[in-house]
Design a protein around this motif. Structure first.
Motif, mmCIF file in Angstrom:
data_model
loop_
_atom_site.group_PDB
_atom_site.id
_atom_site.type_symbol
_atom_site.label_atom_id
_atom_site.label_comp_id
_atom_site.label_asym_id
_atom_site.label_seq_id
_atom_site.Cartn_x
_atom_site.Cartn_y
_atom_site.Cartn_z
ATOM 1 N N LYS A 199 -6.029 -10.346 -5.779
ATOM 2 C CA LYS A 199 -4.966 -11.112 -6.453
ATOM 3 C C LYS A 199 -3.627 -10.843 -5.756
ATOM 4 N N ILE A 200 -2.640 -11.658 -6.093
ATOM 5 C CA ILE A 200 -1.346 -11.526 -5.430
ATOM 6 C C ILE A 200 -0.358 -10.819 -6.353
ATOM 7 N N VAL A 201 0.273 -9.817 -5.814
ATOM 8 C CA VAL A 201 1.271 -9.028 -6.558
ATOM 9 C C VAL A 201 2.485 -9.918 -6.868
ATOM 10 N N GLY A 223 1.565 -11.739 6.318
ATOM 11 C CA GLY A 223 0.813 -11.803 5.058
ATOM 12 C C GLY A 223 1.642 -12.209 3.855
ATOM 13 N N CYS A 263 -4.414 -5.536 -7.976
ATOM 14 C CA CYS A 263 -4.319 -6.788 -7.210
ATOM 15 C C CYS A 263 -5.082 -6.668 -5.891
ATOM 16 N N ARG A 320 0.848 -1.213 0.000
ATOM 17 C CA ARG A 320 0.000 0.000 0.000
ATOM 18 C C ARG A 320 0.880 1.259 0.000
ATOM 19 N N ARG A 352 2.153 -15.846 0.069
ATOM 20 C CA ARG A 352 0.725 -16.142 -0.105
ATOM 21 C C ARG A 352 0.429 -17.082 -1.259
ATOM 22 N N ARG A 363 -9.296 1.223 3.452
ATOM 23 C CA ARG A 363 -8.805 0.156 2.580
ATOM 24 C C ARG A 363 -9.812 -0.110 1.465
ATOM 25 N N ARG A 396 -10.787 -12.213 -2.153
ATOM 26 C CA ARG A 396 -9.639 -12.465 -1.272
ATOM 27 C C ARG A 396 -9.733 -13.858 -0.645
HETATM 28 O O1 LIG Z 1 2.479 -10.594 -0.003
HETATM 29 C C1 LIG Z 1 1.441 -9.975 -0.321
HETATM 30 C C2 LIG Z 1 0.648 -9.303 0.603
HETATM 31 C C3 LIG Z 1 -0.475 -8.647 0.192
HETATM 32 N N1 LIG Z 1 -0.817 -8.624 -1.114
HETATM 33 C C4 LIG Z 1 -1.996 -7.879 -1.590
HETATM 34 O O2 LIG Z 1 -2.430 -6.957 -0.621
HETATM 35 C C5 LIG Z 1 -3.753 -7.276 -0.182
HETATM 36 C C6 LIG Z 1 -3.949 -6.904 1.238
HETATM 37 O O3 LIG Z 1 -3.068 -7.674 2.036
HETATM 38 P P1 LIG Z 1 -3.225 -7.660 3.630
HETATM 39 O O4 LIG Z 1 -2.242 -8.672 4.149
HETATM 40 O O5 LIG Z 1 -4.628 -8.070 3.916
HETATM 41 O O6 LIG Z 1 -2.928 -6.287 4.101
HETATM 42 C C7 LIG Z 1 -3.927 -8.755 -0.531
HETATM 43 O O7 LIG Z 1 -5.274 -9.143 -0.686
HETATM 44 C C8 LIG Z 1 -3.169 -8.821 -1.850
HETATM 45 O O8 LIG Z 1 -3.907 -8.298 -2.910
HETATM 46 C C9 LIG Z 1 -0.040 -9.278 -2.034
HETATM 47 O O9 LIG Z 1 -0.339 -9.284 -3.231
HETATM 48 N N2 LIG Z 1 1.079 -9.940 -1.619
#
Ligand SMILES: O=c1ccn([C@@H]2O[C@H](COP(=O)(O)O)[C@@H](O)[C@H]2O)c(=O)[nH]1
Ligand SMILES: Nc1ncnc2c1ncn2[C@@H]1O[C@H](COP(=O)(O)OP(=O)(O)OP(=O)(O)O)[C@@H](O)[C@H]1O
Length: 256
Positions: A120-122, A151, A115, A98, A154, A199, A210
């Motif tokens: 989605k996952i970055v 986090g 994402c 963020r 993932r 958010r 998610r």
């Molecule tokens: O490793 C990561 C962590 C997070 N994301 C992206 O951010 C959102 C929000 O994550 P939070 O841990 O809930 O703050 C998550 O849904 C992903 O889109 C990511 O891509 N890779």
């Protein structure tokens, strides 16, 4: 993998590669679609890229605990408690993304936002470099070399990228997983949104996506670590203080 994601990944690869033409690549990692050469993304900010190499030679490797669980399972809340009690530094991959999204001039802002909103996952090149930079900066500023990584990882891409870029540089202690029902998690996230979290993913539409990602992509990563006996599962339902009591039992293991 969806076509959209594949195209984002390959456009990221092209962008990053085109930015680094003429620079010596420092890491090698697999993207979603192909094998590519990437430099450590020290362009993100701050760091001396080889600091951990030096650290490894002169001192202990940084200790890392991954903190995983569904959206709203209480990862961030419990990380704050762990920081206060055990002196770890808390690095939330979501917060770092963020922050990067907000950074003026970031070429990854749109990709990150897409994402986040869509669950989605970055691509790992972005996230892993943000994490490594944050660890290096935190060590330089505070001397802390114990990190809670909240986090992340993932999905398989995250795991593979981390393994290539970081696994030799750190000592992974264990993986805390907060186990919480979807119903409770969704209620918490919606409440957080209603309370003004700001958010863009604290809404029902994003939460559905998610959770799909969590079940399909993140659970296999938890299973991977479980097979290595690294997972410490904690019941995340119930009062935050009660959850923290279970966390403390896990940390006793380190002290004993
Ligand atoms: O490793 C990561 C962590 C997070 N994301 C992206 O951010 C959102 C929000 O994550 P939070 O841990 O809930 O703050 C998550 O849904 C992903 O889109 C990511 O891509 N890779
Ligand atoms: N045990 C708990 N009981 C009630 N509310 C909680 C509990 N733990 C956390 N919360 C609240 O639920 C919301 C989500 O918690 P938190 O941010 O810690 O979860 P998270 O797993 O980090 O979420 P995300 O993955 O979405 O970032 C927050 O508003 C937090 O205050």
């Amino acid at each position: 993998m969806s076509t959209a994601l594949a195209s984002i990944a390959s456009s990221l690869s092209r962008k990053v590669l085109s930015n680094y033409v003429g620079h010596r690549p420092q890491i090698y990692f697999r993207s979603f679609t192909s094998c590519i050469l990437l430099p450590s993304i020290n362009k993100f900010s701050v760091t001396k890229p080889n600091q951990f190499k030096n650290l490894k030679m002169s001192s202990e490797k940084p200790k890392v605990i991954f903190v995983l669980g569904a959206p709203g399972a209480g990862k961030g809340t419990q990380c704050s408690n762990i920081v206060k009690t055990y002196g770890y530094a808390h690095l939330s991959a979501g917060d770092l993304l963020r922050e990067e999204r907000q950074r003026s001039g970031s070429e990854f802002g749109e990709l990150i936002e897409d994402c986040i909103v869509n669950g989605k996952i970055v691509p790992v090149a972005v996230t892993c470099s943000l994490l490594e930079n944050a660890m290096t900066k935190c060590f330089a500023e505070t001397g802390t070399n114990k990190f809670l990584i909240d986090g992340f990882p993932r999905n398989r891409d995250n795991l593979d990228g981390w393994t290539l870029q970081m696994s030799e540089k750190v000592d992974l202690q264990f993986v805390i997983v907060f186990d919480c029902t979807e119903e409770v998690c969704v209620e918490r996230c919606l409440k957080r949104g209603a309370a003004g979290s700001g958010r863009t993913d604290d809404n029902l539409e994003s939460l559905k996506k998610r959770f799909n990602t969590f079940y399909n992509d993140s659970l296999p990563i938890i299973e991977f670590y479980d097979a290595k006996n690294l997972v410490r599962k904690i019941n995340g339902v119930g009062d935050a203080d009660v959850v923290f009591e279970s966390v403390q039992k896990v940390f006793k293991e380190i002290k004993d």
